[in-house]
Design a protein around this motif. Sequence first.
Motif, PDB file in Angstrom:
ATOM      1  N   UNK A  49       0.806  -1.233   0.000  1.00  0.00           N
ATOM      2  CA  UNK A  49       0.000   0.000   0.000  1.00  0.00           C
ATOM      3  C   UNK A  49       0.832   1.272   0.000  1.00  0.00           C
ATOM      4  N   UNK A  50       2.041   1.224   0.550  1.00  0.00           N
ATOM      5  CA  UNK A  50       2.898   2.410   0.510  1.00  0.00           C
ATOM      6  C   UNK A  50       3.275   2.737  -0.932  1.00  0.00           C
ATOM      7  N   UNK A  51       3.627   1.711  -1.709  1.00  0.00           N
ATOM      8  CA  UNK A  51       3.956   1.928  -3.113  1.00  0.00           C
ATOM      9  C   UNK A  51       2.743   2.405  -3.896  1.00  0.00           C
ATOM     10  N   UNK A  52       1.612   1.744  -3.686  1.00  0.00           N
ATOM     11  CA  UNK A  52       0.402   2.105  -4.427  1.00  0.00           C
ATOM     12  C   UNK A  52      -0.034   3.532  -4.112  1.00  0.00           C
ATOM     13  N   UNK A  53      -0.033   3.881  -2.836  1.00  0.00           N
ATOM     14  CA  UNK A  53      -0.463   5.227  -2.436  1.00  0.00           C
ATOM     15  C   UNK A  53       0.477   6.281  -2.989  1.00  0.00           C
ATOM     16  N   UNK A  54       1.780   6.000  -2.957  1.00  0.00           N
ATOM     17  CA  UNK A  54       2.751   6.961  -3.475  1.00  0.00           C
ATOM     18  C   UNK A  54       2.554   7.189  -4.964  1.00  0.00           C
ATOM     19  N   UNK A  55       2.297   6.122  -5.710  1.00  0.00           N
ATOM     20  CA  UNK A  55       2.106   6.261  -7.158  1.00  0.00           C
ATOM     21  C   UNK A  55       0.858   7.080  -7.477  1.00  0.00           C
ATOM     22  N   UNK A  56      -0.218   6.852  -6.731  1.00  0.00           N
ATOM     23  CA  UNK A  56      -1.434   7.635  -6.936  1.00  0.00           C
ATOM     24  C   UNK A  56      -1.178   9.099  -6.608  1.00  0.00           C
ATOM     25  N   UNK A  57      -0.477   9.327  -5.505  1.00  0.00           N
ATOM     26  CA  UNK A  57      -0.196  10.694  -5.087  1.00  0.00           C
ATOM     27  C   UNK A  57       0.680  11.424  -6.112  1.00  0.00           C
ATOM     28  N   UNK A  58       1.720  10.748  -6.589  1.00  0.00           N
ATOM     29  CA  UNK A  58       2.613  11.371  -7.562  1.00  0.00           C
ATOM     30  C   UNK A  58       1.884  11.641  -8.874  1.00  0.00           C
ATOM     31  N   UNK A  59       1.000  10.735  -9.279  1.00  0.00           N
ATOM     32  CA  UNK A  59       0.231  10.957 -10.503  1.00  0.00           C
ATOM     33  C   UNK A  59      -0.622  12.220 -10.392  1.00  0.00           C
ATOM     34  N   UNK A  60      -1.237  12.414  -9.218  1.00  0.00           N
ATOM     35  CA  UNK A  60      -2.033  13.623  -9.009  1.00  0.00           C
ATOM     36  C   UNK A  60      -1.140  14.853  -9.030  1.00  0.00           C
ATOM     37  N   UNK A  61       0.014  14.774  -8.385  1.00  0.00           N
ATOM     38  CA  UNK A  61       0.937  15.897  -8.383  1.00  0.00           C
ATOM     39  C   UNK A  61       1.423  16.218  -9.790  1.00  0.00           C
ATOM     40  N   UNK A  62       1.744  15.181 -10.558  1.00  0.00           N
ATOM     41  CA  UNK A  62       2.268  15.396 -11.910  1.00  0.00           C
ATOM     42  C   UNK A  62       1.237  16.076 -12.804  1.00  0.00           C
ATOM     43  N   UNK A  63      -0.028  15.700 -12.670  1.00  0.00           N
ATOM     44  CA  UNK A  63      -1.075  16.352 -13.472  1.00  0.00           C
ATOM     45  C   UNK A  63      -1.171  17.840 -13.125  1.00  0.00           C
ATOM     46  N   UNK A  64      -1.142  18.126 -11.831  1.00  0.00           N
ATOM     47  CA  UNK A  64      -1.226  19.522 -11.408  1.00  0.00           C
ATOM     48  C   UNK A  64       0.004  20.306 -11.857  1.00  0.00           C
ATOM     49  N   UNK A  65       1.172  19.689 -11.743  1.00  0.00           N
ATOM     50  CA  UNK A  65       2.411  20.356 -12.151  1.00  0.00           C
ATOM     51  C   UNK A  65       2.423  20.622 -13.652  1.00  0.00           C
ATOM     52  N   UNK A  66       1.958  19.662 -14.432  1.00  0.00           N
ATOM     53  CA  UNK A  66       1.950  19.823 -15.893  1.00  0.00           C
ATOM     54  C   UNK A  66       1.090  21.010 -16.296  1.00  0.00           C
ATOM     55  N   UNK A  67      -0.086  21.121 -15.685  1.00  0.00           N
ATOM     56  CA  UNK A  67      -0.982  22.234 -16.003  1.00  0.00           C
ATOM     57  C   UNK A  67      -0.370  23.564 -15.577  1.00  0.00           C
ATOM     58  N   UNK A  68       0.204  23.583 -14.372  1.00  0.00           N
ATOM     59  CA  UNK A  68       0.788  24.825 -13.862  1.00  0.00           C
ATOM     60  C   UNK A  68       2.022  25.227 -14.673  1.00  0.00           C
ATOM     61  N   UNK A  69       2.821  24.247 -15.076  1.00  0.00           N
ATOM     62  CA  UNK A  69       4.023  24.545 -15.859  1.00  0.00           C
ATOM     63  C   UNK A  69       3.651  25.109 -17.226  1.00  0.00           C
ATOM     64  N   UNK A  70       2.651  24.520 -17.871  1.00  0.00           N
ATOM     65  CA  UNK A  70       2.224  25.023 -19.173  1.00  0.00           C
ATOM     66  C   UNK A  70       1.727  26.460 -19.064  1.00  0.00           C
ATOM     67  N   UNK A  71       0.940  26.730 -18.018  1.00  0.00           N
ATOM     68  CA  UNK A  71       0.424  28.091 -17.842  1.00  0.00           C
ATOM     69  C   UNK A  71       1.553  29.059 -17.542  1.00  0.00           C
ATOM     70  N   UNK A  72       2.504  28.642 -16.699  1.00  0.00           N
ATOM     71  CA  UNK A  72       3.637  29.508 -16.370  1.00  0.00           C
ATOM     72  C   UNK A  72       4.447  29.842 -17.621  1.00  0.00           C
ATOM     73  N   UNK A  73       4.724  28.828 -18.432  1.00  0.00           N
ATOM     74  CA  UNK A  73       5.524  29.049 -19.639  1.00  0.00           C
ATOM     75  C   UNK A  73       4.811  29.975 -20.611  1.00  0.00           C
ATOM     76  N   UNK A  74       3.508  29.742 -20.800  1.00  0.00           N
ATOM     77  CA  UNK A  74       2.752  30.591 -21.736  1.00  0.00           C
ATOM     78  C   UNK A  74       2.758  32.044 -21.271  1.00  0.00           C
ATOM     79  N   UNK A  75       2.532  32.274 -19.975  1.00  0.00           N
ATOM     80  CA  UNK A  75       2.535  33.645 -19.448  1.00  0.00           C
ATOM     81  C   UNK A  75       3.897  34.303 -19.644  1.00  0.00           C
ATOM     82  N   UNK A  76       4.943  33.539 -19.378  1.00  0.00           N
ATOM     83  CA  UNK A  76       6.288  34.108 -19.454  1.00  0.00           C
ATOM     84  C   UNK A  76       6.667  34.435 -20.898  1.00  0.00           C
ATOM     85  N   UNK A  77       6.344  33.550 -21.812  1.00  0.00           N
ATOM     86  CA  UNK A  77       6.668  33.815 -23.215  1.00  0.00           C
ATOM     87  C   UNK A  77       5.876  35.006 -23.739  1.00  0.00           C
TER      88      UNK A  77
END
Length: 273
Positions: A49-77
């Motif tokens: 369960x530690x592995x499973x929970x970590x993978x779910x958590x990281x997947x959620x973080x990665x989705x949020x990071x991807x969206x935030x990174x795209x928005x940050x890059x677009x604003x900066x450019x």
Amino acid sequence: MFDSGFHAAVAGLRVPAAGTDVVAPLLSSLVHLARPRRVLEVGMGYTTPFLAAALVQVAEQARAEASALAAKTARHLDSVGELDSDWLHADPALRAPGFYLDPYQPRFIAVDDLSIPDSSAGRVMDVLASLGLAEHVQVVNANIRECRALLPDDFTPIDLAWVDAWECLYFFDHFWDMINPDGGLLVMHYLMTYPEGEAILDYIAKVQRRKPGELEVLNLLEPHKMLQNSLTVIRRTSAGRARSFAHAGGHLDFDGRLRHEAETQAGRGTASA
């Protein structure tokens, strides 16, 4: 996710003689660090369960990071026209756009034949279900010598393999080719505990000398324990890719590949440009 409710749910899987009380949270941290996309566990139990929970958590973080990174890059450019240190350090800071070009959708397969009476493997699925994690773990009911043929054909390369089983040498000899040659990790339990394990470590060292550049090895010892007291981390390096964008002195190159990947991730370019 790793709150008091989680720890209460997994407490029944803890077998003190198995020695994974510290290993389980360490593996979850390793998932957060390495962000593996394909994870294989041989020997279910407290760590599952530690592995499973970590993978779910990281997947959620990665989705949020991807969206935030795209928005940050677009604003900066749009405002500055080029990438610079202000872009790099703005939230989400230090993120490599190339990592987010492919959605992070990890897969986790756990292998166990439920043949060890003292193991908690037979109770794992009930605990995963109580935590809402059962759908994130594919279980293969087989022993280590049978399971390779039962793994999905597309379950390669393996980015993280955790082996808590007696036949670590068999796994190394018969599964090593499945480990990602670009930094995939094989983590094995308690090889520093027994003479048989020391012999396996000697065998791996000979492979390392015979095949320079194939692998790196790190042994971690829990010196306060008599048994089940070590982890061996083997990193496959035979096809490692350079990931540095920096020049000497740490000066970052914001043009070329980095800009292309950032623009593509932000929807401002094409992956083949």
